[in-house]
Design a protein around this motif. Structure first.
Motif, PDB file in Angstrom:
ATOM      1  N   CYS A 161      10.426  13.987  -2.193  1.00  0.00           N
ATOM      2  CA  CYS A 161      10.899  14.956  -3.181  1.00  0.00           C
ATOM      3  C   CYS A 161      11.007  16.298  -2.456  1.00  0.00           C
ATOM      4  CB  CYS A 161       9.895  15.088  -4.332  1.00  0.00           C
ATOM      5  SG  CYS A 161       9.725  13.605  -5.346  1.00  0.00           S
ATOM      6  N   TRP A 162      11.653  17.265  -3.087  1.00  0.00           N
ATOM      7  CA  TRP A 162      11.706  18.594  -2.492  1.00  0.00           C
ATOM      8  C   TRP A 162      10.332  19.255  -2.563  1.00  0.00           C
ATOM      9  CZ3 TRP A 162      15.334  20.434   0.484  1.00  0.00           C
ATOM     10  CH2 TRP A 162      16.609  19.867   0.406  1.00  0.00           C
ATOM     11  N   MET A 163       9.655  19.036  -3.692  1.00  0.00           N
ATOM     12  CA  MET A 163       8.330  19.631  -3.879  1.00  0.00           C
ATOM     13  C   MET A 163       7.301  18.507  -4.023  1.00  0.00           C
ATOM     14  SD  MET A 163       8.874  22.908  -3.721  1.00  0.00           S
ATOM     15  CE  MET A 163       7.690  23.880  -4.582  1.00  0.00           C
ATOM     16  N   GLU A 164       6.463  18.551  -5.063  1.00  0.00           N
ATOM     17  CA  GLU A 164       5.387  17.586  -5.231  1.00  0.00           C
ATOM     18  C   GLU A 164       5.878  16.260  -5.826  1.00  0.00           C
ATOM     19  OE1 GLU A 164       5.376  20.450  -7.134  1.00  0.00           O
ATOM     20  OE2 GLU A 164       4.212  21.759  -5.832  1.00  0.00           O
ATOM     21  N   ILE A 165       5.089  15.220  -5.576  1.00  0.00           N
ATOM     22  CA  ILE A 165       5.353  13.899  -6.136  1.00  0.00           C
ATOM     23  C   ILE A 165       4.416  13.678  -7.317  1.00  0.00           C
ATOM     24  CG2 ILE A 165       5.139  11.413  -5.701  1.00  0.00           C
ATOM     25  CD1 ILE A 165       6.083  11.942  -2.862  1.00  0.00           C
ATOM     26  N   ARG A 208       0.864  -1.187   0.000  1.00  0.00           N
ATOM     27  CA  ARG A 208       0.000   0.000   0.000  1.00  0.00           C
ATOM     28  C   ARG A 208       0.893   1.227   0.000  1.00  0.00           C
ATOM     29  NH1 ARG A 208      -5.310  -1.309   3.492  1.00  0.00           N
ATOM     30  NH2 ARG A 208      -5.549  -3.421   2.729  1.00  0.00           N
ATOM     31  N   THR A 209       0.643   2.112  -0.956  1.00  0.00           N
ATOM     32  CA  THR A 209       1.455   3.312  -1.104  1.00  0.00           C
ATOM     33  C   THR A 209       0.653   4.521  -0.654  1.00  0.00           C
ATOM     34  OG1 THR A 209       2.535   2.293  -3.005  1.00  0.00           O
ATOM     35  CG2 THR A 209       2.837   4.653  -2.729  1.00  0.00           C
ATOM     36  N   TYR A 210       1.264   5.346   0.174  1.00  0.00           N
ATOM     37  CA  TYR A 210       0.635   6.560   0.678  1.00  0.00           C
ATOM     38  C   TYR A 210       1.483   7.756   0.257  1.00  0.00           C
ATOM     39  CZ  TYR A 210      -1.424   3.016   3.704  1.00  0.00           C
ATOM     40  OH  TYR A 210      -2.043   1.890   4.172  1.00  0.00           O
ATOM     41  N   VAL A 211       0.840   8.757  -0.346  1.00  0.00           N
ATOM     42  CA  VAL A 211       1.539   9.982  -0.725  1.00  0.00           C
ATOM     43  C   VAL A 211       0.895  11.123   0.043  1.00  0.00           C
ATOM     44  CG1 VAL A 211       2.081  11.571  -2.596  1.00  0.00           C
ATOM     45  CG2 VAL A 211       2.108   9.114  -3.012  1.00  0.00           C
ATOM     46  N   HIS A 212       1.726  11.853   0.781  1.00  0.00           N
ATOM     47  CA  HIS A 212       1.244  13.003   1.544  1.00  0.00           C
ATOM     48  C   HIS A 212       2.214  14.157   1.297  1.00  0.00           C
ATOM     49  CE1 HIS A 212      -0.908  15.167   4.614  1.00  0.00           C
ATOM     50  NE2 HIS A 212       0.240  15.463   5.196  1.00  0.00           N
ATOM     51  N   GLY A 213       1.774  15.110   0.465  1.00  0.00           N
ATOM     52  CA  GLY A 213       2.638  16.238   0.139  1.00  0.00           C
ATOM     53  C   GLY A 213       3.844  15.794  -0.654  1.00  0.00           C
ATOM     54  N   SER A 214       5.032  16.014  -0.105  1.00  0.00           N
ATOM     55  CA  SER A 214       6.264  15.653  -0.804  1.00  0.00           C
ATOM     56  C   SER A 214       6.857  14.337  -0.295  1.00  0.00           C
ATOM     57  CB  SER A 214       7.297  16.774  -0.629  1.00  0.00           C
ATOM     58  OG  SER A 214       7.627  16.909   0.741  1.00  0.00           O
ATOM     59  N   ARG A 215       6.115  13.604   0.539  1.00  0.00           N
ATOM     60  CA  ARG A 215       6.620  12.362   1.128  1.00  0.00           C
ATOM     61  C   ARG A 215       5.748  11.183   0.690  1.00  0.00           C
ATOM     62  NH1 ARG A 215      10.113  11.556   5.097  1.00  0.00           N
ATOM     63  NH2 ARG A 215      10.126  13.761   5.557  1.00  0.00           N
ATOM     64  N   ALA A 216       6.414  10.078   0.317  1.00  0.00           N
ATOM     65  CA  ALA A 216       5.719   8.839  -0.046  1.00  0.00           C
ATOM     66  C   ALA A 216       6.183   7.730   0.889  1.00  0.00           C
ATOM     67  CB  ALA A 216       5.997   8.456  -1.486  1.00  0.00           C
ATOM     68  N   THR A 217       5.229   6.943   1.354  1.00  0.00           N
ATOM     69  CA  THR A 217       5.519   5.814   2.232  1.00  0.00           C
ATOM     70  C   THR A 217       4.827   4.590   1.662  1.00  0.00           C
ATOM     71  OG1 THR A 217       5.604   7.271   4.146  1.00  0.00           O
ATOM     72  CG2 THR A 217       5.321   4.928   4.589  1.00  0.00           C
ATOM     73  N   VAL A 218       5.512   3.464   1.703  1.00  0.00           N
ATOM     74  CA  VAL A 218       4.917   2.207   1.261  1.00  0.00           C
ATOM     75  C   VAL A 218       5.050   1.193   2.385  1.00  0.00           C
ATOM     76  CG1 VAL A 218       7.007   1.338   0.148  1.00  0.00           C
ATOM     77  CG2 VAL A 218       4.792   0.526  -0.604  1.00  0.00           C
ATOM     78  N   SER A 219       3.984   0.420   2.580  1.00  0.00           N
ATOM     79  CA  SER A 219       3.973  -0.652   3.563  1.00  0.00           C
ATOM     80  C   SER A 219       3.641  -1.939   2.819  1.00  0.00           C
ATOM     81  CB  SER A 219       2.921  -0.369   4.639  1.00  0.00           C
ATOM     82  OG  SER A 219       2.869  -1.432   5.560  1.00  0.00           O
ATOM     83  N   CYS A 220       4.556  -2.918   2.883  1.00  0.00           N
ATOM     84  CA  CYS A 220       4.396  -4.179   2.150  1.00  0.00           C
ATOM     85  C   CYS A 220       4.366  -5.354   3.125  1.00  0.00           C
ATOM     86  CB  CYS A 220       5.534  -4.380   1.161  1.00  0.00           C
ATOM     87  SG  CYS A 220       5.623  -3.139  -0.131  1.00  0.00           S
TER      88      CYS A 220
END
Length: 110
Positions: A94-98, A39-51
């Motif tokens: 990323c520094w800005m948006e994903i 499951r991939t979560y994108v919040h602002g400039s940060r992405a987190t994945v939990s597998c």
């Protein structure tokens, strides 16, 4: 009479190709189930994945992030080993948006 009826049904089933399941030979080309559920979560400039890997075969997962701005470098995390019944989490930014984030899977040891 009953025996003749059963024999006739079996002959018709064999002719139609409806052999009983026990008579089906395995080819040996079947592979074990593989691939962690991610499951991939994108919040602002940060992405987190939990597998989570529910299978007996280890899965090497890697998070890839494509940044929106041309000057913002894309991110590839180090591969993480998700062993049987294990959950791994990876984060990148990323520094800005994903623009997009995705996960790749590789069988461990291959």
């Amino acid at each position: 009479m009953r025996t003749l009826r059963r024999l006739a049904v079996m002959v018709l089933a064999l002719i139609a190709g409806l052999a009983p399941p026990a008579a089906v030979a395995r080819t040996g080309t079947e592979r074990e189930p593989f691939g962690a559920a991610c499951r991939t979560y994108v919040h602002g400039s940060r992405a987190t994945v939990s597998c989570h890997n529910p299978y007996a075969v280890s899965d090497s997962v890697q998070l890839h992030i494509e940044c929106e701005r041309w000057w913002d470098p894309d991110v590839d995390t180090e591969p993480a080993e998700a062993g049987p019944a294990e959950t791994v989490e990876m984060t990148g930014r990323c520094w800005m948006e994903i623009r997009r984030a995705w996960v790749t899977h590789h069988r461990s040891g291959t």
